[in-house]
Design a protein around this motif. Sequence first.
Motif, PDB file in Angstrom:
ATOM      1  N   ASP A  75       0.820  -1.220   0.000  1.00 12.23           N
ATOM      2  CA  ASP A  75       0.000   0.000   0.000  1.00 12.23           C
ATOM      3  C   ASP A  75       0.852   1.268   0.000  1.00 12.23           C
ATOM      4  N   GLY A  76       1.910   1.256  -0.764  1.00 13.72           N
ATOM      5  CA  GLY A  76       2.724   2.456  -0.929  1.00 13.72           C
ATOM      6  C   GLY A  76       3.916   2.532  -0.021  1.00 13.72           C
ATOM      7  N   LYS A  77       3.690   2.680   1.307  1.00 15.09           N
ATOM      8  CA  LYS A  77       4.809   2.958   2.202  1.00 15.09           C
ATOM      9  C   LYS A  77       4.853   2.089   3.459  1.00 15.09           C
ATOM     10  N   GLN A  78       3.925   1.151   3.604  1.00  5.51           N
ATOM     11  CA  GLN A  78       3.945   0.315   4.804  1.00  5.51           C
ATOM     12  C   GLN A  78       4.907  -0.844   4.616  1.00  5.51           C
TER      13      GLN A  78
ATOM     14  N   ARG B 152      14.405  14.056   1.776  1.00  7.67           N
ATOM     15  CA  ARG B 152      14.026  13.349   2.997  1.00  7.67           C
ATOM     16  C   ARG B 152      12.852  14.048   3.677  1.00  7.67           C
ATOM     17  N   VAL B 153      11.846  13.278   4.058  1.00  5.06           N
ATOM     18  CA  VAL B 153      10.688  13.793   4.782  1.00  5.06           C
ATOM     19  C   VAL B 153      10.762  13.281   6.218  1.00  5.06           C
ATOM     20  N   VAL B 154      10.719  14.210   7.177  1.00  6.80           N
ATOM     21  CA  VAL B 154      10.849  13.851   8.591  1.00  6.80           C
ATOM     22  C   VAL B 154       9.662  14.416   9.355  1.00  6.80           C
ATOM     23  N   PRO B 155       8.888  13.561  10.004  1.00  5.02           N
ATOM     24  CA  PRO B 155       7.750  14.056  10.768  1.00  5.02           C
ATOM     25  C   PRO B 155       8.149  14.480  12.178  1.00  5.02           C
ATOM     26  N   GLY B 156       7.432  15.468  12.715  1.00  3.55           N
ATOM     27  CA  GLY B 156       7.587  15.818  14.117  1.00  3.55           C
ATOM     28  C   GLY B 156       8.504  16.983  14.398  1.00  3.55           C
ATOM     29  N   ALA B 157       8.419  17.451  15.645  1.00  9.71           N
ATOM     30  CA  ALA B 157       9.215  18.595  16.096  1.00  9.71           C
ATOM     31  C   ALA B 157      10.577  18.117  16.575  1.00  9.71           C
TER      32      ALA B 157
ATOM     33  N   VAL C 244      11.523   3.151   5.131  1.00 11.87           N
ATOM     34  CA  VAL C 244      10.386   4.075   5.083  1.00 11.87           C
ATOM     35  C   VAL C 244      10.850   5.460   4.634  1.00 11.87           C
ATOM     36  N   ALA C 245      12.030   5.880   5.097  1.00  9.63           N
ATOM     37  CA  ALA C 245      12.576   7.180   4.678  1.00  9.63           C
ATOM     38  C   ALA C 245      12.828   7.208   3.178  1.00  9.63           C
TER      39      ALA C 245
END
Length: 244
Positions: free
Chosen positions: A62-65, A226-231, A95-96
Amino acid sequence: MNKKLKTLALASATLMTLAACSQAAGSNLDEVKKAFVGHFPGKQVKSVSATPVKGIYEVVVDGKQVVYVNSDASYLFVGDLIDTKSKESLTEKKVAELSKVDFNALPFEYAFKDVRGKGERKMAIFTDPDCPYCKKLERESLKDIDNVTIYTFLYPLTQLHPDAMRKSKQIWCSADKVSTWTAFMRDGKPLTGPENCDTAALDKIQALGEKMGITGTPALIFANGRVVPGAIDGDDIEKLLSAK
């Protein structure tokens, strides 16, 4: 058999062995995929590959899982596969890679730009004015970052923050978006400006974020894709800004 012929024969045998191994590996991965689909017919399999653990395979669905199965997919587990020597999460690394985007293809005309110092390094942020973690990022992590150009995409998560779209419109409609954003997010200065300018860009950002699979804020995107989630903290931002 002379030495030259022996060398050629050995090379030929080696190539045949490698080819056979390659074909066997490909066939084995096909069998794993077939077994997985048999157990989970509703899942879209993007890729199947071997892991460093014998008999365990990585399946991207499903794409990224990322999930892991044995050879006949009779067992499945979800979680991080960690290399205990390097202390690196192979799952997180995968995942990255799957989440990477073409940074230069982002529609920067829908963002407002904050150039600090020479602005040589670049990053983009999908953010929500009512998100507490976004405020933490602005007040703490980004405060002392220099020599950077930051593109801010207003991405209000209205299902969590019902008033965030109105505030986003006020920020977008302000004469100086960067100053208005900074005063609100860092200093808590109330928004008092209009919200009735052309805000079509915000709708386009919503569509873009959904297409990219961004489900939370803040979401940081660096020049290397690169996409990084969160603070994340300032030190981590500095490392990612310098990464190739």
